[in-house]
Design a protein around this motif. Structure first.
Motif, PDB file in Angstrom:
ATOM      1  N   MET A 169       7.146  -4.190  -5.765  1.00  0.00           N
ATOM      2  CA  MET A 169       6.034  -4.053  -6.828  1.00  0.00           C
ATOM      3  C   MET A 169       5.444  -5.303  -7.623  1.00  0.00           C
ATOM      4  SD  MET A 169       4.600  -1.432  -8.215  1.00  0.00           S
ATOM      5  CE  MET A 169       3.794  -1.033  -9.681  1.00  0.00           C
ATOM      6  N   GLN A 170       6.437  -5.859  -7.924  1.00  0.00           N
ATOM      7  CA  GLN A 170       6.047  -7.221  -8.718  1.00  0.00           C
ATOM      8  C   GLN A 170       5.041  -8.128  -8.042  1.00  0.00           C
ATOM      9  OE1 GLN A 170       9.409  -9.152 -10.425  1.00  0.00           O
ATOM     10  NE2 GLN A 170       9.716  -7.605 -12.092  1.00  0.00           N
ATOM     11  N   LEU A 171       5.429  -8.076  -6.723  1.00  0.00           N
ATOM     12  CA  LEU A 171       4.566  -9.057  -6.132  1.00  0.00           C
ATOM     13  C   LEU A 171       3.115  -8.508  -5.828  1.00  0.00           C
ATOM     14  CD1 LEU A 171       4.385 -11.631  -4.019  1.00  0.00           C
ATOM     15  CD2 LEU A 171       5.440 -10.178  -2.117  1.00  0.00           C
ATOM     16  N   TYR A 172       3.165  -7.344  -5.398  1.00  0.00           N
ATOM     17  CA  TYR A 172       1.751  -6.553  -5.441  1.00  0.00           C
ATOM     18  C   TYR A 172       1.138  -6.794  -6.826  1.00  0.00           C
ATOM     19  CZ  TYR A 172      -1.402  -2.948  -5.524  1.00  0.00           C
ATOM     20  OH  TYR A 172      -2.494  -2.079  -5.728  1.00  0.00           O
ATOM     21  N   TYR A 173       1.739  -6.621  -7.887  1.00  0.00           N
ATOM     22  CA  TYR A 173       0.983  -6.645  -9.105  1.00  0.00           C
ATOM     23  C   TYR A 173       0.577  -8.055  -9.522  1.00  0.00           C
ATOM     24  CZ  TYR A 173       0.162  -5.808 -13.967  1.00  0.00           C
ATOM     25  OH  TYR A 173      -0.521  -5.512 -15.159  1.00  0.00           O
ATOM     26  N   ILE A 174       1.408  -9.108  -9.013  1.00  0.00           N
ATOM     27  CA  ILE A 174       1.092 -10.494  -9.086  1.00  0.00           C
ATOM     28  C   ILE A 174      -0.173 -10.742  -8.321  1.00  0.00           C
ATOM     29  CG2 ILE A 174       1.519 -12.831  -8.473  1.00  0.00           C
ATOM     30  CD1 ILE A 174       4.430 -12.464  -9.163  1.00  0.00           C
ATOM     31  N   GLU A 175      -0.268 -10.195  -7.045  1.00  0.00           N
ATOM     32  CA  GLU A 175      -1.561 -10.389  -6.071  1.00  0.00           C
ATOM     33  C   GLU A 175      -2.814  -9.855  -6.769  1.00  0.00           C
ATOM     34  OE1 GLU A 175      -0.161  -8.918  -2.280  1.00  0.00           O
ATOM     35  OE2 GLU A 175       0.705 -10.671  -1.908  1.00  0.00           O
ATOM     36  N   ARG A 176      -2.585  -8.715  -7.596  1.00  0.00           N
ATOM     37  CA  ARG A 176      -3.446  -7.849  -7.955  1.00  0.00           C
ATOM     38  C   ARG A 176      -3.973  -8.554  -9.385  1.00  0.00           C
ATOM     39  NH1 ARG A 176      -4.493  -3.337 -11.205  1.00  0.00           N
ATOM     40  NH2 ARG A 176      -2.336  -3.091 -11.580  1.00  0.00           N
ATOM     41  N   THR A 177      -3.335  -9.281  -9.982  1.00  0.00           N
ATOM     42  CA  THR A 177      -3.625  -9.723 -11.632  1.00  0.00           C
ATOM     43  C   THR A 177      -3.877 -11.137 -11.408  1.00  0.00           C
ATOM     44  OG1 THR A 177      -1.350  -9.908 -12.210  1.00  0.00           O
ATOM     45  CG2 THR A 177      -2.443  -7.836 -12.609  1.00  0.00           C
ATOM     46  N   LEU A 178      -3.317 -11.812 -10.463  1.00  0.00           N
ATOM     47  CA  LEU A 178      -3.486 -13.411 -10.505  1.00  0.00           C
ATOM     48  C   LEU A 178      -5.060 -13.776 -10.301  1.00  0.00           C
ATOM     49  CD1 LEU A 178      -1.934 -15.938 -10.604  1.00  0.00           C
ATOM     50  CD2 LEU A 178      -1.758 -15.930  -8.149  1.00  0.00           C
ATOM     51  N   PRO A 179      -6.022 -13.148  -9.618  1.00  0.00           N
ATOM     52  CA  PRO A 179      -7.435 -13.788  -9.429  1.00  0.00           C
ATOM     53  C   PRO A 179      -7.984 -13.723 -11.066  1.00  0.00           C
ATOM     54  CG  PRO A 179      -6.875 -12.275  -7.661  1.00  0.00           C
ATOM     55  CD  PRO A 179      -5.577 -12.195  -8.569  1.00  0.00           C
ATOM     56  N   ASP A 180      -7.533 -12.451 -11.746  1.00  0.00           N
ATOM     57  CA  ASP A 180      -8.085 -12.248 -13.086  1.00  0.00           C
ATOM     58  C   ASP A 180      -7.581 -13.281 -14.061  1.00  0.00           C
ATOM     59  OD1 ASP A 180      -9.733 -10.149 -12.121  1.00  0.00           O
ATOM     60  OD2 ASP A 180      -8.072  -8.617 -12.809  1.00  0.00           O
ATOM     61  N   LEU A 181      -6.410 -13.545 -13.963  1.00  0.00           N
ATOM     62  CA  LEU A 181      -5.819 -14.795 -14.849  1.00  0.00           C
ATOM     63  C   LEU A 181      -5.884 -16.038 -14.365  1.00  0.00           C
ATOM     64  CD1 LEU A 181      -2.075 -13.501 -14.812  1.00  0.00           C
ATOM     65  CD2 LEU A 181      -3.707 -12.937 -16.673  1.00  0.00           C
ATOM     66  N   LEU A 182      -6.438 -16.243 -13.111  1.00  0.00           N
ATOM     67  CA  LEU A 182      -7.063 -17.574 -12.829  1.00  0.00           C
ATOM     68  C   LEU A 182      -8.578 -17.562 -13.218  1.00  0.00           C
ATOM     69  CD1 LEU A 182      -5.403 -18.301  -9.126  1.00  0.00           C
ATOM     70  CD2 LEU A 182      -4.742 -19.213 -11.305  1.00  0.00           C
ATOM     71  N   ALA A 183      -9.260 -16.619 -13.251  1.00  0.00           N
ATOM     72  CA  ALA A 183     -10.647 -16.742 -13.719  1.00  0.00           C
ATOM     73  C   ALA A 183     -10.383 -16.906 -15.327  1.00  0.00           C
ATOM     74  CB  ALA A 183     -11.167 -15.308 -13.438  1.00  0.00           C
ATOM     75  N   GLY A 184      -9.718 -16.457 -15.942  1.00  0.00           N
ATOM     76  CA  GLY A 184      -9.305 -16.754 -17.441  1.00  0.00           C
ATOM     77  C   GLY A 184      -9.174 -18.154 -17.541  1.00  0.00           C
ATOM     78  N   LEU A 185      -8.240 -18.617 -16.655  1.00  0.00           N
ATOM     79  CA  LEU A 185      -7.892 -19.978 -16.825  1.00  0.00           C
ATOM     80  C   LEU A 185      -8.840 -20.939 -16.437  1.00  0.00           C
ATOM     81  CD1 LEU A 185      -5.633 -22.283 -17.029  1.00  0.00           C
ATOM     82  CD2 LEU A 185      -5.287 -22.176 -14.548  1.00  0.00           C
ATOM     83  N   ALA A 186      -9.899 -20.464 -15.821  1.00  0.00           N
ATOM     84  CA  ALA A 186     -11.230 -21.484 -15.456  1.00  0.00           C
ATOM     85  C   ALA A 186     -11.943 -21.535 -16.501  1.00  0.00           C
ATOM     86  CB  ALA A 186     -11.917 -20.684 -13.918  1.00  0.00           C
TER      87      ALA A 186
END
Length: 218
Positions: A1-18
Motif C-alpha cells: 500500500m505504501q509503495l503504491y502511495y509513493i508511486e502515486r504521489t511522488l510525481p506531484d512532490l517532484l513537481a513541487g521540488l522542481a
C-alpha cells in the motif's frame, strides 16, 4: 500500500521540488546581483550611500523573511502595486539572502591585504583594475565555503513561499495530506527529498572547496 502511495504521489512532490528549484535559481541569481549592489554602496565614497546600504543590509538581516514576503505580497497591493506570488517569493528570498551575501563579500574583500592595492597603483594600474583583477579573485576563493552555505540555506528557505499559496514541495504535501490523511508519511517523503537535494548541493560545494585547497592551499 505504501509503495503504491509513493508511486502515486511522488510525481506531484517532484513537481513541487522542481518549482522550489526554480525559485532557488532565480533567488540566487538576484541575490548575487543585489549583494554586489549593496557592497558597492557600502564601499562608496559618499556617506549617505554608505549609510543607506548598511541600513538595507541590517533591515534585511534582522527581520524575518516571512515578514518580508508578506509585505511584498499583501502590503504592496494596498498602495496599488500587485506582483505575482512567484515574483514576491523570489524577491523576498533575494532581498534577505542578498544582504547576507553582501556581508560575506565585504568580509572577503576586506580580508585581502590592502598593500596589494598600493602595489598595483604604484605599478601604474588603475584602482578598478587592481580590484577586479587582483583583489576580487582572491576574495572569491576565500568566500567560497560561506557562499555555498548561503546557497543551500536559500534553497531550504523556498518552503516559506507555501505561505502565499505557491505549490512548492511542502505546499504540495499539505494539499495531498488533506486529500488522503497521510500527513506523517507525506511530510516524511518531503524531508527525504530535501535531504537528497541539499546533500547533492553540499557535495558540489565540497568538491569546489577541494579544488580550492588543492590549487591554492587555502
Amino acid at each position: 500500500m505504501q509503495l503504491y502511495y509513493i508511486e502515486r504521489t511522488l510525481p506531484d512532490l517532484l513537481a513541487g521540488l522542481a518549482l522550489s528549484a526554480e525559485l532557488a535559481v532565480f533567488g540566487i541569481l538576484f541575490a548575487f546581483i543585489w549583494a554586489w549592489l549593496l557592497v558597492g554602496g557600502q564601499r562608496s565614497q559618499l556617506p549617505p550611500i554608505r549609510m543607506a546600504s548598511q541600513v538595507l543590509v541590517d533591515f534585511a538581516r534582522y527581520t524575518p523573511v516571512l515578514l518580508q514576503l508578506f509585505v511584498l505580497y499583501f502590503g504592496l497591493p494596498l498602495i496599488g502595486i500587485t506582483l505575482s506570488a512567484f515574483f514576491c517569493g523570489v524577491a523576498a528570498l533575494a532581498f534577505q539572502q542578498g544582504a547576507y551575501l553582501a556581508e560575506i563579500f565585504r568580509g572577503g574583500i576586506n580580508s585581502i591585504d590592502k598593500h596589494q592595492v598600493q602595489c598595483g597603483v604604484a605599478l601604474g594600474l588603475k584602482r578598478r583594475t587592481v580590484f577586479y583583477s587582483i583583489i576580487l579573485p582572491q576574495a572569491l576563493i576565500k568566500m567560497l565555503p560561506a557562499i555555498g552555505n548561503q546557497v543551500i540555506l536559500l534553497f531550504k528557505d523556498t518552503t516559506i513561499v507555501a505561505a502565499i499559496g505557491i505549490m512548492e514541495a511542502t505546499m504540495t504535501a499539505k494539499v495531498l495530506s488533506e486529500q488522503s490523511g497521510a500527513t506523517y508519511f507525506l511530510f516524511l517523503m518531503v524531508a527525504v527529498i530535501f535531504i537528497v537535494a541539499t546533500s547533492v548541493l553540499g557535495l558540489v560545494v565540497r568538491y569546489l572547496e577541494g579544488i580550492r585547497r588543492r590549487r591554492y592551499g587555502i
